[in-house]
Design a protein around this motif. Structure first.
Motif, PDB file in Angstrom:
ATOM      1  N   ILE A   1       0.834  -1.210   0.000  1.00 55.43           N
ATOM      2  CA  ILE A   1       0.000   0.000   0.000  1.00 55.43           C
ATOM      3  C   ILE A   1       0.867   1.257   0.000  1.00 55.43           C
ATOM      4  O   ILE A   1       0.628   2.194  -0.762  1.00 55.43           O
ATOM      5  CB  ILE A   1      -0.966  -0.011   1.203  1.00 55.43           C
ATOM      6  N   ARG A   2       1.887   1.286   0.848  1.00 51.99           N
ATOM      7  CA  ARG A   2       2.751   2.471   0.915  1.00 51.99           C
ATOM      8  C   ARG A   2       3.513   2.664  -0.390  1.00 51.99           C
ATOM      9  O   ARG A   2       3.613   3.783  -0.898  1.00 51.99           O
ATOM     10  CB  ARG A   2       3.708   2.379   2.092  1.00 51.99           C
ATOM     11  N   ALA A   3       4.068   1.583  -0.942  1.00 62.25           N
ATOM     12  CA  ALA A   3       4.843   1.697  -2.181  1.00 62.25           C
ATOM     13  C   ALA A   3       3.968   2.197  -3.334  1.00 62.25           C
ATOM     14  O   ALA A   3       4.379   3.072  -4.101  1.00 62.25           O
ATOM     15  CB  ALA A   3       5.481   0.353  -2.530  1.00 62.25           C
ATOM     16  N   ALA A   4       2.756   1.671  -3.441  1.00 62.19           N
ATOM     17  CA  ALA A   4       1.843   2.120  -4.505  1.00 62.19           C
ATOM     18  C   ALA A   4       1.406   3.565  -4.271  1.00 62.19           C
ATOM     19  O   ALA A   4       1.336   4.360  -5.221  1.00 62.19           O
ATOM     20  CB  ALA A   4       0.631   1.195  -4.578  1.00 62.19           C
ATOM     21  N   GLY A   5       1.133   3.909  -3.030  1.00 59.72           N
ATOM     22  CA  GLY A   5       0.723   5.284  -2.712  1.00 59.72           C
ATOM     23  C   GLY A   5       1.812   6.298  -2.993  1.00 59.72           C
ATOM     24  O   GLY A   5       1.546   7.387  -3.512  1.00 59.72           O
ATOM     25  N   ILE A   6       3.039   5.932  -2.673  1.00 56.91           N
ATOM     26  CA  ILE A   6       4.161   6.835  -2.925  1.00 56.91           C
ATOM     27  C   ILE A   6       4.362   7.031  -4.425  1.00 56.91           C
ATOM     28  O   ILE A   6       4.642   8.139  -4.884  1.00 56.91           O
ATOM     29  CB  ILE A   6       5.440   6.306  -2.257  1.00 56.91           C
ATOM     30  N   LEU A   7       4.195   5.964  -5.200  1.00 55.96           N
ATOM     31  CA  LEU A   7       4.328   6.109  -6.649  1.00 55.96           C
ATOM     32  C   LEU A   7       3.244   7.028  -7.197  1.00 55.96           C
ATOM     33  O   LEU A   7       3.515   7.904  -8.028  1.00 55.96           O
ATOM     34  CB  LEU A   7       4.298   4.748  -7.342  1.00 55.96           C
ATOM     35  N   ALA A   8       2.016   6.862  -6.713  1.00 54.20           N
ATOM     36  CA  ALA A   8       0.923   7.743  -7.162  1.00 54.20           C
ATOM     37  C   ALA A   8       1.214   9.197  -6.793  1.00 54.20           C
ATOM     38  O   ALA A   8       1.046  10.102  -7.626  1.00 54.20           O
ATOM     39  CB  ALA A   8      -0.397   7.283  -6.553  1.00 54.20           C
ATOM     40  N   LEU A   9       1.660   9.429  -5.564  1.00 53.09           N
ATOM     41  CA  LEU A   9       1.999  10.790  -5.144  1.00 53.09           C
ATOM     42  C   LEU A   9       3.160  11.352  -5.964  1.00 53.09           C
ATOM     43  O   LEU A   9       3.176  12.540  -6.291  1.00 53.09           O
ATOM     44  CB  LEU A   9       2.352  10.817  -3.662  1.00 53.09           C
ATOM     45  N   SER A  10       4.092  10.490  -6.331  1.00 46.62           N
ATOM     46  CA  SER A  10       5.239  10.976  -7.106  1.00 46.62           C
ATOM     47  C   SER A  10       4.797  11.466  -8.490  1.00 46.62           C
ATOM     48  O   SER A  10       5.334  12.442  -8.997  1.00 46.62           O
ATOM     49  CB  SER A  10       6.319   9.901  -7.223  1.00 46.62           C
ATOM     50  N   PHE A  11       3.807  10.797  -9.077  1.00 40.28           N
ATOM     51  CA  PHE A  11       3.309  11.251 -10.377  1.00 40.28           C
ATOM     52  C   PHE A  11       2.612  12.612 -10.252  1.00 40.28           C
ATOM     53  O   PHE A  11       2.785  13.485 -11.103  1.00 40.28           O
ATOM     54  CB  PHE A  11       2.365  10.219 -11.005  1.00 40.28           C
ATOM     55  N   LEU A  12       1.827  12.780  -9.191  1.00 41.24           N
ATOM     56  CA  LEU A  12       1.199  14.088  -8.953  1.00 41.24           C
ATOM     57  C   LEU A  12       2.262  15.164  -8.735  1.00 41.24           C
ATOM     58  O   LEU A  12       2.174  16.259  -9.295  1.00 41.24           O
ATOM     59  CB  LEU A  12       0.294  14.027  -7.720  1.00 41.24           C
TER      60      LEU A  12
END
Length: 127
Positions: free
Chosen positions: A40-51
């Motif tokens: 969950i954290r790894a996927a969330g961080i990737l999503a935030l990085s794109f934003l």
């Protein structure tokens, strides 16, 4: 406008993608080593990085709103990662916390860059 924030966010995004890839590879070899919290954290961080990458591109064009969002992400992210890495009862494995520390250093560099008066002077005036 300087391209340093954009380059730092590109590095952050590359580290985020590498983190999620590492999770997938490690899961293929040793599934118990990658728990749900890590995914969950790894996927969330990737999503935030794109934003954040989008905001860095907007900042390069002088958008003050993007500046505020990136500054918030860089400061809150640095503090959050520091807490994650230092908590003794963290649900995250050591390899994950080490990688997160590298990302925290990138966010700290971003915060330092964003707080330079010369960068803030290039932003469009507030309406």
């Amino acid at each position: 406008m300087t391209s340093t924030p954009l380059r730092l966010m590109q590095l952050f995004t590359a580290l985020s993608a590498a983190l999620l890839t590492a999770c997938a590879l490690l899961y293929a070899v040793d599934p118990p080593a990658v728990n749900g919290v890590v995914w969950i954290r790894a996927a969330g961080i990737l999503a935030l990085s794109f934003l954040s990458l989008r905001w860095a591109a907007q900042l390069r064009r002088g958008h003050r709103g993007a500046y505020r969002r990136l500054l918030w992400v860089s400061i809150a992210g640095s503090l959050g990662i520091a807490a994650l890495a230092l908590l003794p009862d963290s649900p995250f494995p050591l390899w994950f916390r080490l990688e997160q520390s590298a990302q925290g250093l990138v966010l700290l560099a971003l915060a330092t860059t964003l707080l330079r008066p010369s960068l803030r002077a290039t932003l469009e005036p507030t309406r």
